[in-house]
Design an enzyme around this catalytic site. Sequence first.
Site, PDB file in Angstrom:
ATOM      1  N   ASP A 107      16.806  21.459   7.544  1.00 52.64           N
ATOM      2  CA  ASP A 107      15.717  20.803   6.827  1.00 52.64           C
ATOM      3  C   ASP A 107      15.386  19.451   7.477  1.00 52.64           C
ATOM      4  O   ASP A 107      14.222  19.112   7.704  1.00 52.64           O
ATOM      5  CB  ASP A 107      16.147  20.642   5.358  1.00 52.64           C
ATOM      6  CG  ASP A 107      15.023  20.121   4.506  1.00 52.64           C
ATOM      7  OD1 ASP A 107      14.014  20.840   4.363  1.00 52.64           O
ATOM      8  OD2 ASP A 107      15.133  18.983   3.999  1.00 52.64           O
ATOM      9  N   LYS A 146      12.008  18.110   9.600  1.00 56.67           N
ATOM     10  CA  LYS A 146      11.309  16.835   9.363  1.00 56.67           C
ATOM     11  C   LYS A 146      11.239  16.038  10.657  1.00 56.67           C
ATOM     12  O   LYS A 146      10.202  15.442  10.983  1.00 56.67           O
ATOM     13  CB  LYS A 146      12.043  16.018   8.294  1.00 56.67           C
ATOM     14  CG  LYS A 146      11.891  16.629   6.900  1.00 56.67           C
ATOM     15  CD  LYS A 146      12.761  15.901   5.893  1.00 56.67           C
ATOM     16  CE  LYS A 146      12.579  16.505   4.505  1.00 56.67           C
ATOM     17  NZ  LYS A 146      13.684  16.155   3.607  1.00 56.67           N
TER      18      LYS A 146
END
Length: 843
Positions: free
Chosen positions: A706, A710
């Site tokens: 995750d 980003k």
Amino acid sequence: MKSSAPTLTVHKFGGAALADAAAIQRVTAIIGGAHGQKVVVASAMFGVTDDLLNLARQAVVNEDVQTTLDALRQRHKSVLSSITSDSNAREVLEARIGEMFDDARATCSEISRNGELTPVLTDALISHGDRLGARLLAAALQAAGIQASFVEAVDVVRADGVHGNGSPDIEETTSAAADVLRPLIDRGIVPVVPGFVGRAPNGEVITLGRGGSDLTATLLGRALGARDVVLWKDVPGLLTADPRVVPDARLIPVLHVREASELAYYGAKVLHPRSLIALQAGTRLVIRPYADPSAKGTQIVVDRERKPAVGRSRRPVKALTAIADQTLLTIAGNGMVGVPGVAARAFGALERAGVSVSLISQASSEHSICMGIPTSGATAAAAALRQTFAAELTRGEIDAIEIRPDLATIAVVGLGMAGTPGVAARLFGALAQEGVNVVAIAQGASELNISVVVEAREAAAAQRAIHSAFRLGKIGGGTAVHPEHADVVLLGFGQIGRELANQISTHSTRDGEQGLRIVGVVDRSGYVFESRGLSPRRLADLTAAKMARTPLSGVRNGVHSTAEEAIAAISAHALSRPILVDVTAGDTLPVLESALSHGMDLVLANKRPLAGPEKDARELARAAASQGRRLLHEATVGAGLPIIDTIQKLTESGDQVLRIEGCPSGTLGFLLGALGRGTAFSTALRSAMKHGYTEPDPRDDLSGMDVARKALILGRLIGYSGELADVEVESLVPEALRELPLDAFLDRLHEADDEWARRVRDAREKGTVLRYRATVTKREAHVGIVAVDASSSLASLAGTDNYFSFTTRRYRANPLVITGPGAGAEVTAAGVLNDVLKLAATR
Ligand code: ADP
Ligand code: ASP
Ligand code: MG
């Protein structure tokens, strides 16, 4: 026609202008500020005519009408109590409202007893809406100290013809207006007359067709020799297209009455189809926005001399519109060739059947005649034609009378079309390019309009294509107009989707404005759609259903479909400035591309479409730009914190971001924080899950993927050209637990407790704390665990706080830092909402 010295203006307020007490107050201010003599025409409050019509339909099948009636009565009563504080006036009016509802109830009973919905009773029932609206407005004006007086429409407006679609009798109305309205006007009193309603020759109440208050206004304008008739609407004026279908629709400042009447006739809802026949030379018709009373709006000019010259025109096409629910009737056969009178007999038959024809087209071979008619009249029309041509059908001269439903007629209108070559070619070129199949074409002899019949489901795309082919979005310098709503479609209805729905519901009601509405919600199973917007209560029901694990396809009115089918189906409706919000965690790229091609702007909280192959991410941005759509994705990084925005602002202002470093995972921040305070790994992770800080499978967070996504999204904004696989990632999932099913993984979490306790202790002994950090520059991107000095700013992050530092050309020695809460449904949804509002405010 001349009018006596002071100029007279008829002001008409439609349903949207009378939506609630606040709206009525605004109307009062407009009238209070208007000069000269005035007459006010008021329609029913927003939605009331529809409610009354539904009531009639309920009554005829003997359903209970009391609940709906009570709700309507309550709505009027509560508006009344907030517009006037004079208890006497209120009591009188309350009694009147009571009488009208008693009357409405009696009419409903009569409808139930008859078991049939006669046009006479329907008219009697629905006339109450506009009469109530006018009474309330008159009371509001009086409360504001304006001398105003309610006048029953039946005392002024005379009409003939069919119930439900009466035609005004101009002469009789003129004499009644002279008797009833003129004396009031001359005494400085403002008469307030209900729109839409008139008196039939036999004394019964008759209505003038949906939207008929526009007609009442022009009719009274003519009867009284008014200089202006102003229709105060929820749009800036008459636009180049229906703004709910074509988001780029622009204001047309001046329009000739013939163009306007063509648009009205072909379905532009903004004007009643026959409202222009009641105008005469010398009267101006102006459509103005009640939300901005100082704006000029659209002026419709009647004078002959103001008619623009016919001939080559730079803008041959002024506007377009569409009539939905059309059916095409075709009479075909060899026996028709060269036989005179076939067309005349066909139209005669349709006229007798009471069906109005919107389009006629005959091939020059005369082999067939096509007629566009409303679908509601198709059965009657076909029967009438079969009867008229019975002999020809038997003799085989006419092969058949064919019926083709599910069509729409689009009319392209402009006086300049006459004499400008190439208009038709441009029109059909645009449709062909869009892949829209043209079913029939007709051009009026006046060359004032070209009509094309297309499949209903392609009507919206066709209108957008034509609008852009004639560059109508560039009129007036392309100044944007702002239709009332932006329509939001939620792709995904998980935690964030539901929280967003909740925030939008409260946002709209709190501000008393309805700037946003959620019209559709899509999940893996299907979708739910409501063109008028899903009410807060309905959204709450959907939330409850989802919490109980019912998929959307299984709820009331839920439709089973793929997401792409859902977008296509939803886009076939007239949406206002549609925005698709992706709050899934899936690979939604094809859905997003399809949404763009259907004219939707995009807001993403979903990182995947932007963190996949670089060429895909680039292609998405390119597709958006080439179609004039916008793509915002603030919530993909740092939830509601302005991270992407900051990078863009820095770049726009000429700065260059060299390096971004930070802790962009609220989840891992929370976890490492808890570990630092001595909490066991398994306990800390379960707590993060319980708070909604993790992805559904917490290993998506623990794996670092995750954060890597980003980092990649940020990197791509500052020139990093690698792929996700190029980002170095350190996973926090213990080797042995990586491949397990989720349940088993959670059962064995405690196996990692000791190892984590040791790592935390080691770090502390060295005066450091553990943080999960991302670092990106143009050249590299890596994410992983680091031990930072206990006195550093990273070490002091608490809870789910995120931290970003931007090293730029300007902020080189002292990086720019943004920190704040960065996980959880609430802040993420707030970030998404911010993007949605940004789009809503600027298109
Ligand atoms: P009123 O409140 O006076 O009854 P309507 O709701 O009947 O007003 O008409 C206004 C609506 O017409 C707008 O909200 C808009 O959605 C729709 N509309 C359709 N075509 C056009 C157009 N060409 N220009 C402006 N509005 C249009
Ligand atoms: N209230 C009527 C209708 O809804 C008339 C109007 O709004 O113009 O059709
Ligand atoms: Mg209307």
